[in-house]
Design an enzyme around this catalytic site. Sequence first.
Site, PDB file in Angstrom:
ATOM      1  N   HIS A  75       0.824  -1.214   0.000  1.00 17.32           N
ATOM      2  CA  HIS A  75       0.000   0.000   0.000  1.00 17.32           C
ATOM      3  C   HIS A  75       0.856   1.262   0.000  1.00 17.32           C
ATOM      4  CE1 HIS A  75       0.342  -0.059   4.531  1.00 17.32           C
ATOM      5  NE2 HIS A  75       0.276   1.252   4.369  1.00 17.32           N
ATOM      6  N   ASP A 113       0.937  -7.812   2.792  1.00 15.87           N
ATOM      7  CA  ASP A 113       1.234  -6.428   2.401  1.00 15.87           C
ATOM      8  C   ASP A 113       2.746  -6.166   2.409  1.00 15.87           C
ATOM      9  OD1 ASP A 113       0.947  -3.791   1.757  1.00 15.87           O
ATOM     10  OD2 ASP A 113      -0.168  -3.218   3.560  1.00 15.87           O
ATOM     11  N   SER A 193       3.944   2.679   8.522  1.00 12.49           N
ATOM     12  CA  SER A 193       3.793   1.596   7.547  1.00 12.49           C
ATOM     13  C   SER A 193       5.133   1.332   6.874  1.00 12.49           C
ATOM     14  CB  SER A 193       2.763   1.981   6.481  1.00 12.49           C
ATOM     15  OG  SER A 193       1.469   2.022   7.015  1.00 12.49           O
TER      16      SER A 193
END
Length: 239
Positions: A75, A113, A193
């Site tokens: 992402h 991810d 992230s």
Amino acid sequence: MNKNLVIKSMAALAILTSVTGISAAVVEETQQIAKAEKHVTQVKDTNVFPYHGVVAFKDATGFVIGKNTIITNKHVSKDYKVGDRITAHPNGDKGNGGIYKIKSISDYPGNEDISVMNIEEQAVERGSNGFNFNDNVQAFKFAKDAKVDDKIKVIGYPLPAQNSFKQFESTGTIKRIKDNILNFDAYIEPGNSGSPVLNSNNEVIGVVYGGIGKVGSEYNGAVYFTPQIKDFIQKHIEQ
């Protein structure tokens, strides 16, 4: 203009400037206290291990796993293309470890991810140790395994623009491991992230993908590096 009025205006401005400066200092001190209560500390020197193994995107984090190779999230990588840039371990200084172009992007084929990027070896802007990426960073090694209640740390760039790309470290414990998912209680925020989850030996266990529930949740998620995931990453490390 009336001389007394000018003097009073200048005095008022001086007082306002002073108050504004004090207010900013109070806000910053309050934020630092809040972070300390959540076991979050600002990294002072990002030119030493493990901190110089971490890189910054404009709104996220990544880390070095081998020669010219970094890991982040899908992402995160979806907003980047070949030729875009990353910065090696900045700490309020954009050129601290150098600025480098992305050479390739390889997303993990499963639902996890994870994205692996290869980086141009020569910097667009040099780091403290020259123009070579590998001279300015140190790659993390994989942890053999991990278990619930192990102590961990997360290093990255929470709220990077707001925090002027200062690097932070938060500590906590592993709460749960199930298949490829690792849950932990170290404090994270947007921008974390892609941060590495490290054990007490600074070996990488997984990669942060986000919080579970509200921002600053005490129950956060990372992709756990299983043998299959490690194998995928290993195949994409530049030789």
